[in-house]
Design a protein around this motif. Structure first.
Motif, PDB file in Angstrom:
ATOM      1  N   ASP A 149     117.367 -21.630  95.408  1.00  0.00           N
ATOM      2  CA  ASP A 149     117.152 -22.916  96.066  1.00  0.00           C
ATOM      3  C   ASP A 149     118.373 -23.390  96.851  1.00  0.00           C
ATOM      4  O   ASP A 149     118.395 -24.539  97.310  1.00  0.00           O
ATOM      5  CB  ASP A 149     116.749 -23.977  95.040  1.00  0.00           C
ATOM      6  N   ALA A 150     119.417 -22.569  97.009  1.00  0.00           N
ATOM      7  CA  ALA A 150     120.569 -22.948  97.834  1.00  0.00           C
ATOM      8  C   ALA A 150     120.112 -23.112  99.282  1.00  0.00           C
ATOM      9  O   ALA A 150     119.431 -22.238  99.823  1.00  0.00           O
ATOM     10  CB  ALA A 150     121.671 -21.898  97.739  1.00  0.00           C
ATOM     11  N   GLN A 151     120.465 -24.242  99.915  1.00  0.00           N
ATOM     12  CA  GLN A 151     119.971 -24.557 101.255  1.00  0.00           C
ATOM     13  C   GLN A 151     120.573 -23.630 102.311  1.00  0.00           C
ATOM     14  O   GLN A 151     121.750 -23.269 102.257  1.00  0.00           O
ATOM     15  CB  GLN A 151     120.315 -26.002 101.611  1.00  0.00           C
ATOM     16  N   THR A 152     119.766 -23.267 103.321  1.00  0.00           N
ATOM     17  CA  THR A 152     120.229 -22.481 104.453  1.00  0.00           C
ATOM     18  C   THR A 152     119.208 -22.615 105.573  1.00  0.00           C
ATOM     19  O   THR A 152     118.174 -23.269 105.410  1.00  0.00           O
ATOM     20  CB  THR A 152     120.433 -20.995 104.076  1.00  0.00           C
ATOM     21  N   THR A 153     119.495 -22.007 106.725  1.00  0.00           N
ATOM     22  CA  THR A 153     118.554 -22.008 107.844  1.00  0.00           C
ATOM     23  C   THR A 153     118.909 -20.847 108.761  1.00  0.00           C
ATOM     24  O   THR A 153     119.761 -20.017 108.432  1.00  0.00           O
ATOM     25  CB  THR A 153     118.593 -23.361 108.602  1.00  0.00           C
ATOM     26  N   HIS A 154     118.247 -20.793 109.950  1.00  0.00           N
ATOM     27  CA  HIS A 154     118.481 -19.702 110.886  1.00  0.00           C
ATOM     28  C   HIS A 154     119.957 -19.642 111.264  1.00  0.00           C
ATOM     29  O   HIS A 154     120.582 -20.660 111.548  1.00  0.00           O
ATOM     30  CB  HIS A 154     117.634 -19.899 112.142  1.00  0.00           C
ATOM     31  N   GLY A 155     120.524 -18.444 111.290  1.00  0.00           N
ATOM     32  CA  GLY A 155     121.949 -18.259 111.557  1.00  0.00           C
ATOM     33  C   GLY A 155     122.714 -17.912 110.300  1.00  0.00           C
ATOM     34  O   GLY A 155     123.787 -17.325 110.357  1.00  0.00           O
ATOM     35  N   GLY A 156     122.137 -18.289 109.125  1.00  0.00           N
ATOM     36  CA  GLY A 156     122.775 -17.947 107.865  1.00  0.00           C
ATOM     37  C   GLY A 156     122.428 -16.549 107.389  1.00  0.00           C
ATOM     38  O   GLY A 156     122.974 -16.084 106.376  1.00  0.00           O
ATOM     39  N   SER A 157     121.544 -15.862 108.108  1.00  0.00           N
ATOM     40  CA  SER A 157     121.156 -14.499 107.725  1.00  0.00           C
ATOM     41  C   SER A 157     122.383 -13.581 107.704  1.00  0.00           C
ATOM     42  O   SER A 157     123.184 -13.571 108.629  1.00  0.00           O
ATOM     43  CB  SER A 157     120.132 -13.951 108.724  1.00  0.00           C
TER      44      SER A 157
END
Length: 531
Positions: A483-491
């Motif tokens: 459940d650690a938050q992330t979004t596009h670019g964190g890949s």
């Protein structure tokens, strides 16, 4: 003697700024002038690993000087922008490789005078009026100087014609100066609005951070209460119960105290990856391009509303830019990331359609930046996993040595705390963390490409990974759920346990539910390193 005579008659000069020929000025004496490391090159650079045997060539065609890549392996850039082919202008900076020899082109203003029609001469003068950062009277003087230099060898009839046009231009220049002053004031107003909006966004972000801190304080108070409860029961517990309570206390402390130490140890080894790619036709190798751009800089469209694409040397190359994350895993410069960061066109439906039409994607720009280091490291793909979304890259380390992250040998456990590092949100997230004044200083450099923007951020030490905490919700054979938050670019960013060891690689988000994100277990990465 005859060769010297030819060189004097050809006014094109190459001023060599670096490499084994540094400081020399070379005259271009052939219609097709070759640059490289081979013996048959007209300009030869010895003992330079960046220079291919046949690296590039200068060709004069249709009253223009073309610079073309001569080898598929050659890296070629003009004014720090990588190119395959380009029409050169006076004082352009040519780079053979990312850190190879640099050459300054010098073209006398009257070199192609016989090729320039009157309308082109006039357009050049109008561009001076538009682009020169000078008062109106200075712009007028610059126009007169340019006209005099280019027209001094023409006939009297031609000069009289130009004089009439020049008078009309002065009238237009005055009107344009008035109009440009108004536009500049409007631009200032827009910039002030952007700065105000950035300040509002920064205040909003600070408010959210305050809420997070308040929530963390509440959690800390709750943990303190639980610790006091444990202490109260110690006097009534036997030795076995005491050991169990001490274990729970250690677990609680480990869960909420590990982040600062893990972040300080590993964040310097997490890199910001920037890539640009285009498409070429299979077989011919010709580039896929936009037919042209409109006044707003948007691609031209055909009668059906579709973007008008062409194949060949005319038009603007179709390119895609993107960002991602990665991390260093060896002192030899090996980096782990996702395969979809290395080959982003495999997950884009539009790109897939282009590839199905007989094209192949080619990387034009692929580099990494590490925190605290303004150097851009060129990336090379070593291996791609066939079973998981993992790739192994390589770079040449310089004087700066980022920390190497350790891969965990322990099996991840459901419910254990984790720390996720990376660059989710790309440039927007990087800039959102800083003040409006800092953003203005970056914009003032007028970066025109991802490479230039990244360089401006790196010089200010603004490239630093974002960290988020969470827990493992599930551990499967092919993925970790957390459940650690992330979004596009964190890949491509690392998933770290409480000991600071990598247990997985972040690779996907669940758009409809932010409470579940996915990572590739580290065993898949270890298998790739062992091959």
């Amino acid at each position: 003697m005859e060769q010297d005579k030819i060189a004097q008659n050809v006014p094109i000069k190459l001023r060599i700024l670096s490499g084994n020929l540094r400081g020399q000025t070379i005259s271009v004496s052939n219609p097709k002038f070759r640059l490289g490391a081979a013996d048959d090159c007209d300009l030869r650079f010895e003992e330079d690993h960046e220079v291919e045997p046949h690296h590039a060539e200068l060709v004069e065609e249709n009253c223009e000087i073309y610079l073309r890549r001569a080898s598929p392996e050659a890296r070629l850039a003009v004014n720090q922008q990588e190119v395959d082919e380009i029409i050169l202008r006076d004082r352009d900076l040519i780079s053979l490789g990312f850190s190879g020899p640099r050459i300054r082109l010098r073209l006398p203003p009257d070199k192609f005078l016989h090729c320039k029609p009157i309308m082109e001469i006039c357009r050049d003068c109008i561009d001076i009026v538009k682009l020169a950062d000078a008062p109106v009277y200075r712009k007028a003087g610059m126009v007169v100087s340019r006209m005099t230099r280019e027209l001094r060898q023409t006939t009297w009839l031609f000069k009289v014609t130009v004089l009439v046009i020049l008078i009309a231009m002065f009238g237009g220049a005055g009107g344009y100066a008035w109009w440009s002053t108004r536009q500049f004031r409007r631009y200032e107003a827009v910039l002030a609005g952007v700065a105000k909006q950035s300040d509002l966004e920064r205040r909003s972000l600070m408010g959210k951070l305050a809420q997070v801190q308040e929530s963390a304080e509440q959690v800390t108070l709750e943990q303190q209460r639980r610790l006091e409860d444990f202490k109260g029961t110690l006097t009534e517990s036997g030795s076995g119960q005491i050991q169990q309570l001490e274990k729970e206390v250690r677990t609680l402390r480990e869960e909420f105290d590990f982040a600062p130490a893990v972040l300080g140890k590993n964040s310097g080894g997490v890199c910001f990856i920037i890539g640009t790619y285009g498409f070429v036709e299979k077989g011919s190798g010709k580039s896929l391009r936009y037919a042209g751009l409109d006044s707003q800089g948007e691609p031209l469209k055909d009668a059906s509303g579709q973007v008008h694409l062409v194949i060949g040397d005319q038009g603007v190359p179709l390119t895609r830019s993107y960002t991602g994350s990665g991390f260093l895993v060896s002192q030899q410069g090996q980096i782990l990331t996702n395969r979809h960061v290395v080959e982003p066109w495999m997950g884009d439906e539009t790109d897939k359609q282009i590839i199905q039409e007989g094209f192949e994607a080619i990387r034009l720009f692929f580099v990494a930046y590490f925190p605290g280091d303004e150097h851009a490291y060129a990336l090379t793909v070593l291996k791609n996993s066939s079973t998981a979304d993992v790739s192994l890259l390589e770079m040449k380390l310089g004087e700066h040595h980022p920390p190497v992250l350790t891969l965990s040998h322990d099996k991840p456990r459901m419910g254990e705390p984790i720390l996720l590092l990376g660059y989710p949100g790309g440039y927007d997230a990087l800039l959102a963390r800083y003040s409006a004044q800092t953003i203005k200083s970056v914009v003032a450099e007028h970066p025109s490409s991802p490479g230039q923007l990244s360089q401006a951020l790196a010089r200010r030490n603004l490239i630093r990974p974002i960290s988020t905490q969470g827990h493992l919700g599930d551990v499967l054979k092919d993925r970790l759920v957390y459940d650690a938050q992330t979004t596009h670019g964190g890949s491509g960013g690392p998933i770290l346990n409480s000991r600071g060891e990598v247990i997985g690689i972040n690779f996907a988000i669940l758009e409809s539910f932010s409470g579940s994100n996915f990572g590739v277990p580290v065993d898949h990465a270890r298998n790739l390193l062992a091959r």
